[in-house]
Design a protein around this motif. Structure first.
Motif, short mmCIF file in Angstrom:
data_model
loop_
_atom_site.label_atom_id
_atom_site.label_comp_id
_atom_site.label_asym_id
_atom_site.label_seq_id
_atom_site.Cartn_x
_atom_site.Cartn_y
_atom_site.Cartn_z
N PRO A 48 0.83 -1.22 0.00
CA PRO A 48 0.00 0.00 0.00
C PRO A 48 0.86 1.26 0.00
O PRO A 48 0.90 2.02 0.95
CB PRO A 48 -0.80 -0.15 1.30
N VAL A 49 1.58 1.46 -1.13
CA VAL A 49 2.52 2.57 -1.24
C VAL A 49 2.27 3.30 -2.56
O VAL A 49 2.07 2.67 -3.59
CB VAL A 49 3.98 2.08 -1.22
N VAL A 50 2.27 4.62 -2.51
CA VAL A 50 2.19 5.41 -3.74
C VAL A 50 3.26 6.50 -3.66
O VAL A 50 3.47 7.11 -2.61
CB VAL A 50 0.78 6.02 -3.96
N CYS A 51 3.96 6.70 -4.77
CA CYS A 51 4.94 7.77 -4.89
C CYS A 51 4.31 8.86 -5.75
O CYS A 51 3.87 8.59 -6.86
CB CYS A 51 6.22 7.26 -5.52
N VAL A 52 4.28 10.07 -5.26
CA VAL A 52 3.63 11.18 -5.95
C VAL A 52 4.69 12.16 -6.44
O VAL A 52 5.58 12.56 -5.69
CB VAL A 52 2.63 11.91 -5.01
N SER A 53 4.58 12.54 -7.72
CA SER A 53 5.51 13.50 -8.32
C SER A 53 4.72 14.58 -9.04
O SER A 53 3.66 14.33 -9.60
CB SER A 53 6.40 12.81 -9.35
N VAL A 54 5.28 15.77 -9.06
CA VAL A 54 4.69 16.89 -9.78
C VAL A 54 5.29 16.93 -11.18
O VAL A 54 6.48 16.68 -11.36
CB VAL A 54 4.98 18.22 -9.03
N PHE A 55 4.47 17.23 -12.18
CA PHE A 55 4.96 17.35 -13.54
C PHE A 55 4.36 18.60 -14.17
O PHE A 55 3.33 19.10 -13.74
CB PHE A 55 4.64 16.09 -14.37
N GLU A 56 5.01 19.09 -15.23
CA GLU A 56 4.59 20.33 -15.87
C GLU A 56 3.75 20.11 -17.13
O GLU A 56 2.97 20.96 -17.50
CB GLU A 56 5.82 21.17 -16.24
N SER A 57 3.94 18.95 -17.79
CA SER A 57 3.21 18.73 -19.05
C SER A 57 2.84 17.25 -19.18
O SER A 57 3.41 16.38 -18.52
CB SER A 57 4.08 19.14 -20.24
N GLU A 58 1.92 17.01 -20.07
CA GLU A 58 1.49 15.64 -20.36
C GLU A 58 2.67 14.80 -20.86
O GLU A 58 2.87 13.66 -20.43
CB GLU A 58 0.39 15.69 -21.42
N GLY A 59 3.46 15.38 -21.75
CA GLY A 59 4.62 14.67 -22.30
C GLY A 59 5.62 14.30 -21.23
O GLY A 59 6.18 13.20 -21.23
N GLU A 60 5.86 15.23 -20.31
CA GLU A 60 6.78 14.95 -19.21
C GLU A 60 6.26 13.81 -18.35
O GLU A 60 7.00 12.91 -17.95
CB GLU A 60 6.99 16.19 -18.35
N ALA A 61 4.97 13.81 -18.06
CA ALA A 61 4.38 12.76 -17.24
C ALA A 61 4.54 11.39 -17.90
O ALA A 61 4.93 10.41 -17.26
CB ALA A 61 2.91 13.06 -16.97
N VAL A 62 4.27 11.32 -19.20
CA VAL A 62 4.40 10.06 -19.94
C VAL A 62 5.86 9.61 -19.97
O VAL A 62 6.17 8.44 -19.69
CB VAL A 62 3.83 10.19 -21.37
#
Length: 125
Positions: free
Chosen positions: A32-46
């Motif tokens: 039960p672990v989730v790592c959360v990151s902030v991204f600036e664009s859809e492409g960066e997230a992918v």
């Protein structure tokens, strides 16, 4: 039902502030672990999501159906959930990409993986 006092239990955990090359971001964590990151664009997230040797599952959370479909097709994983998680019909194929397994489980997709076809020819004399 009484509360169990034996065995192992891990509380649900949210991890933030990790670099993309950290062990938690690069390995499959079955817990039960989730790592959360902030991204600036859809492409960066992918790009960041695909930047690992594993590819079992992913979740896309958005109110835009176009974004959901576009991102889902770009993710190098076996299953993508949109605005949900762990919803699975056992008649649908399940399995990962890259180093997250070989083949698919469930329905017709798994027959070749889990069987060994054999041909036997017989002439009746």
């Amino acid at each position: 039902m009484p509360l169990r006092t034996e065995g192992y239990y891990m509380r649900p955990t949210v991890i933030i502030g990790l670099s993309d090359d950290s062990r938690c971001m690069q390995e499959e964590i079955f817990g039960p672990v989730v790592c959360v990151s902030v991204f600036e664009s859809e492409g960066e997230a992918v790009d960041r999501a695909n930047n690992t040797k594993y590819g079992l599952c992913a979740s896309v959370w958005t109110s835009n159906v176009g974004v959901a479909h576009r991102v889902a097709h770009k993710l190098k994983v076996g299953t993508v959930w949109t605005n949900c998680w762990l919803v699975r019909d056992l008649d649908m194929p399940f399995g990962g990409m890259k180093e997250s397994g070989v083949g698919r489980e469930g329905t017709q997709e798994s027959l070749q993986f889990f069987t060994q076809p054999k041909t036997i020819c017989t002439k009746i004399v």
